[in-house]
Motif scaffolding. Sequence first.
Motif, PDB file in Angstrom:
ATOM      1  N   PRO A 133       0.793  -1.236   0.000  1.00 10.52           N
ATOM      2  CA  PRO A 133       0.000   0.000   0.000  1.00 10.52           C
ATOM      3  C   PRO A 133       0.817   1.274   0.000  1.00 10.52           C
ATOM      4  CG  PRO A 133      -0.128  -1.111   2.131  1.00 10.52           C
ATOM      5  CD  PRO A 133       0.519  -2.064   1.199  1.00 10.52           C
ATOM      6  N   PHE A 134       2.038   1.271   0.552  1.00 11.83           N
ATOM      7  CA  PHE A 134       2.828   2.500   0.619  1.00 11.83           C
ATOM      8  C   PHE A 134       3.754   2.646  -0.587  1.00 11.83           C
ATOM      9  CE2 PHE A 134       2.511   2.213   5.534  1.00 11.83           C
ATOM     10  CZ  PHE A 134       1.159   2.502   5.446  1.00 11.83           C
ATOM     11  N   GLN A 135       3.475   1.914  -1.628  1.00 13.50           N
ATOM     12  CA  GLN A 135       4.165   2.046  -2.898  1.00 13.50           C
ATOM     13  C   GLN A 135       3.227   2.745  -3.861  1.00 13.50           C
ATOM     14  OE1 GLN A 135       6.627  -1.405  -4.018  1.00 13.50           O
ATOM     15  NE2 GLN A 135       5.506  -1.401  -5.977  1.00 13.50           N
ATOM     16  N   ALA A 136       3.757   3.560  -4.765  1.00  9.30           N
ATOM     17  CA  ALA A 136       2.915   4.399  -5.616  1.00  9.30           C
ATOM     18  C   ALA A 136       1.882   3.601  -6.396  1.00  9.30           C
ATOM     19  CB  ALA A 136       3.788   5.215  -6.565  1.00  9.30           C
ATOM     20  N   ASP A 137       2.261   2.446  -6.909  1.00  9.18           N
ATOM     21  CA  ASP A 137       1.321   1.639  -7.676  1.00  9.18           C
ATOM     22  C   ASP A 137       0.581   0.627  -6.812  1.00  9.18           C
ATOM     23  OD1 ASP A 137       3.296  -0.206  -7.142  1.00  9.18           O
ATOM     24  OD2 ASP A 137       3.837  -0.574  -9.239  1.00  9.18           O
ATOM     25  N   GLY A 138       0.784   0.691  -5.496  1.00  8.90           N
ATOM     26  CA  GLY A 138       0.140  -0.250  -4.593  1.00  8.90           C
ATOM     27  C   GLY A 138       0.650  -1.665  -4.708  1.00  8.90           C
ATOM     28  N   GLY A 139       1.734  -1.848  -5.470  1.00 14.99           N
ATOM     29  CA  GLY A 139       2.240  -3.204  -5.685  1.00 14.99           C
ATOM     30  C   GLY A 139       1.454  -3.985  -6.711  1.00 14.99           C
ATOM     31  N   MET A 140       0.621  -3.286  -7.497  1.00 12.91           N
ATOM     32  CA  MET A 140      -0.225  -3.931  -8.495  1.00 12.91           C
ATOM     33  C   MET A 140       0.362  -3.767  -9.890  1.00 12.91           C
ATOM     34  SD  MET A 140      -2.894  -5.405  -7.145  1.00 12.91           S
ATOM     35  CE  MET A 140      -3.990  -5.530  -8.559  1.00 12.91           C
ATOM     36  N   PRO A 141       0.145  -4.760 -10.773  1.00 14.10           N
ATOM     37  CA  PRO A 141       0.546  -4.599 -12.171  1.00 14.10           C
ATOM     38  C   PRO A 141      -0.323  -3.553 -12.851  1.00 14.10           C
ATOM     39  CG  PRO A 141      -0.752  -6.591 -11.899  1.00 14.10           C
ATOM     40  CD  PRO A 141      -0.486  -6.067 -10.515  1.00 14.10           C
ATOM     41  N   ALA A 142       0.209  -2.904 -13.873  1.00 15.70           N
ATOM     42  CA  ALA A 142      -0.527  -1.857 -14.587  1.00 15.70           C
ATOM     43  C   ALA A 142      -1.481  -2.478 -15.595  1.00 15.70           C
ATOM     44  CB  ALA A 142       0.444  -0.905 -15.265  1.00 15.70           C
ATOM     45  N   GLU A 143      -2.401  -3.281 -15.097  1.00 16.22           N
ATOM     46  CA  GLU A 143      -3.362  -3.958 -15.953  1.00 16.22           C
ATOM     47  C   GLU A 143      -4.658  -4.169 -15.175  1.00 16.22           C
ATOM     48  OE1 GLU A 143      -2.272  -8.033 -16.908  1.00 16.22           O
ATOM     49  OE2 GLU A 143      -0.865  -8.036 -15.240  1.00 16.22           O
ATOM     50  N   ALA A 180      -3.831   5.535   1.573  1.00 14.11           N
ATOM     51  CA  ALA A 180      -3.324   4.209   1.922  1.00 14.11           C
ATOM     52  C   ALA A 180      -2.841   4.180   3.367  1.00 14.11           C
ATOM     53  CB  ALA A 180      -2.193   3.818   0.975  1.00 14.11           C
ATOM     54  N   LEU A 181      -2.178   5.245   3.810  1.00 18.68           N
ATOM     55  CA  LEU A 181      -1.718   5.314   5.194  1.00 18.68           C
ATOM     56  C   LEU A 181      -2.895   5.275   6.157  1.00 18.68           C
ATOM     57  CD1 LEU A 181       0.474   5.802   7.366  1.00 18.68           C
ATOM     58  CD2 LEU A 181       0.125   8.262   6.996  1.00 18.68           C
ATOM     59  N   PHE A 182      -3.864   6.125   5.956  1.00 20.22           N
ATOM     60  CA  PHE A 182      -4.983   6.208   6.887  1.00 20.22           C
ATOM     61  C   PHE A 182      -5.794   4.915   6.877  1.00 20.22           C
ATOM     62  CE2 PHE A 182      -5.514  10.823   8.181  1.00 20.22           C
ATOM     63  CZ  PHE A 182      -4.211  11.159   7.853  1.00 20.22           C
ATOM     64  N   LYS A 183      -6.048   4.362   5.695  1.00 21.06           N
ATOM     65  CA  LYS A 183      -6.874   3.169   5.598  1.00 21.06           C
ATOM     66  C   LYS A 183      -6.152   1.898   6.038  1.00 21.06           C
ATOM     67  CE  LYS A 183     -10.415   4.474   2.281  1.00 21.06           C
ATOM     68  NZ  LYS A 183     -11.506   3.888   3.076  1.00 21.06           N
ATOM     69  N   SER A 184      -4.849   1.995   6.235  1.00 21.72           N
ATOM     70  CA  SER A 184      -4.126   0.836   6.761  1.00 21.72           C
ATOM     71  C   SER A 184      -4.357   0.644   8.253  1.00 21.72           C
ATOM     72  CB  SER A 184      -2.627   0.979   6.490  1.00 21.72           C
ATOM     73  OG  SER A 184      -2.066   2.033   7.278  1.00 21.72           O
ATOM     74  N   ASP A 185      -4.927   1.622   8.915  1.00 21.92           N
ATOM     75  CA  ASP A 185      -5.146   1.531  10.355  1.00 21.92           C
ATOM     76  C   ASP A 185      -6.177   0.444  10.674  1.00 21.92           C
ATOM     77  OD1 ASP A 185      -4.852   3.031  13.132  1.00 21.92           O
ATOM     78  OD2 ASP A 185      -6.960   2.539  12.840  1.00 21.92           O
ATOM     79  N   PRO A 186      -5.871  -0.474  11.571  1.00 21.42           N
ATOM     80  CA  PRO A 186      -6.795  -1.586  11.844  1.00 21.42           C
ATOM     81  C   PRO A 186      -8.107  -1.157  12.486  1.00 21.42           C
ATOM     82  CG  PRO A 186      -4.943  -1.625  13.372  1.00 21.42           C
ATOM     83  CD  PRO A 186      -4.603  -0.619  12.317  1.00 21.42           C
ATOM     84  N   ASP A 187      -8.097  -0.087  13.278  1.00 19.65           N
ATOM     85  CA  ASP A 187      -9.339   0.351  13.916  1.00 19.65           C
ATOM     86  C   ASP A 187     -10.275   1.010  12.910  1.00 19.65           C
ATOM     87  OD1 ASP A 187      -8.395  -0.621  16.309  1.00 19.65           O
ATOM     88  OD2 ASP A 187      -7.601   1.311  16.979  1.00 19.65           O
TER      89      ASP A 187
END
Length: 545
Positions: free
Chosen positions: A87-97, A245-252
């Motif tokens: 999540p803290f990577q610009a592409d979210g770690g997803m392929p561009a497809e 991505a930072l805010f939504k990574s919070d478990p609460d």
Amino acid sequence: MTTTTHLSQHSPELRAAARHLGRRRFLTLTGAAAALAFSVQLPAPVTASAAARGARRIADDPFTLGVASGDPLPDSVVLWTRLAPVPFQADGGMPAEPVAVRWEVAHDEAFTQVAASGESVAHPEYHHCVHVDVPGLEAGRVYHYRFRTGGWISETGRTRTAPAASATTPLTFAAVSCQAYADGYYTAYRHLAQDDVDVVLHLGDYLYEYAVNSAGGYRNYTDRTLPAVFNRETVTLEDYRLRYALFKSDPDLRAAHAAHPFVVTWDDHETENNYANDTPENSVPPAEFLLRRASAYRAYWENQPLRLPQRPTGPDMQLYRRLHWGRLAQLDVLDTRQYRSNQAYGDGSQVPGPEIDDPARTMTGAQQERWLLDGWRASTALWNVVPQQVTFSQRKFDLTEPSRVSMDAWDGYRASRRRVLDGAKAAGVENLMVLTGDVHVGYAFDIKDDFDDAASATLGTEIVATSVASGRDGTDRPANWDTYMKANPHLRFYNGRRGYVRVALGERLARTDFRTVPYVTTPGAPVTTAASFVTQVGNQGLTPA
């Protein structure tokens, strides 16, 4: 995502949108193209085989940001997720497809009674977010939902539909606001996830744009380590996406989203502090700011459970909308940032002058104001609830006269507030409740016809939800508590702790509970009820419970 493409190379829709944005003070076609390239054009058509191939290529859990639902209707609810293995990577770690994502809605948590299912495509152009507007559901019932892609299954979310239009089903909702990640833990959300509410109303400042842990930035008051990528202020689309991505990574926060449907609206920090329409807080050219606003609005839609009509076009996004809870409540969700006049007298706390009574100045914009007043005239609901952002009631800061008031709140737009109150009276609105965030404290106001006359009619109540984390631990009685309570006799409650508000609406009365936690700079605080009030149907005003 950036582009250097010329407008002439784009579709007629893009060119038409560019002409519209020119009217919004986009001063150059080059600037309009840069903003519109990612906000007008839709992703290209995708074959099922291509989307399935993208799903098979995901090697790590893509559901790191959880699931969410929102805007419940009697027969539908919006489901949301975003695929982001890193999540803290610009592409979210997803392929561009494109990636195929299956979704399921069931009557039970074990998914043995599936009510609806289907497949959506997570497009790289939309940062692999998924918005599913599930049709054909039954009114007034709880559902469970989940997503699946490749070999991965998301956590299970719980949501509900609104009751049938003729029903008078009670409504219990929570109101939250202002969740500066660096200021504290989201302990209030952990408690809210376990609370018995039908829906959560988020009143703005879902994220904060400031740099954290850098020169000129915000200090991190928790023991969480923040990656260096957050040591800059959010300006670009990539910046805003990473901040969500930072805010939504919070478990609460994830737990609260998974437990309840949300109805969201923004305030200023989702874009920039105290911006007004196309006027930024800082001195940058209007075209440059609107490029930033386009990025902020795009990232907001990508990361919230919102329907397709809320998808932005460049720096424009119609976020104000109307929801109903049977015949009991009409919810008119406002946007008091995008259309407002610039703050008077340089913003801040000022002694009021004639500018705040200028009828040409507006908090909502003319079109949204007409929509609100027309909606009240047509309303058959018992309760008319207005989730919005900044303090609506008069709030004097001094015991001396003339007292300073906030130029950013409705006190700085007094003529606009007068039109709204006169519209409520003309429409015969008898049970008006305004919900507010922004100020990092809890307030309860009686809304007076004339705030300077304590004996004037009470037209409604205003409930101000304190922050989830912004302002750090706070205190039960801030230093200005005595001054505010004396200067504002219509102010019935004031508390400076973090937490949320729970409101139960019924056919006879509304009960409001201010739920607070004693600290947020360390995790694990208990929750208590700081105060409770009731408002009787047909007899506006707050009475301690």
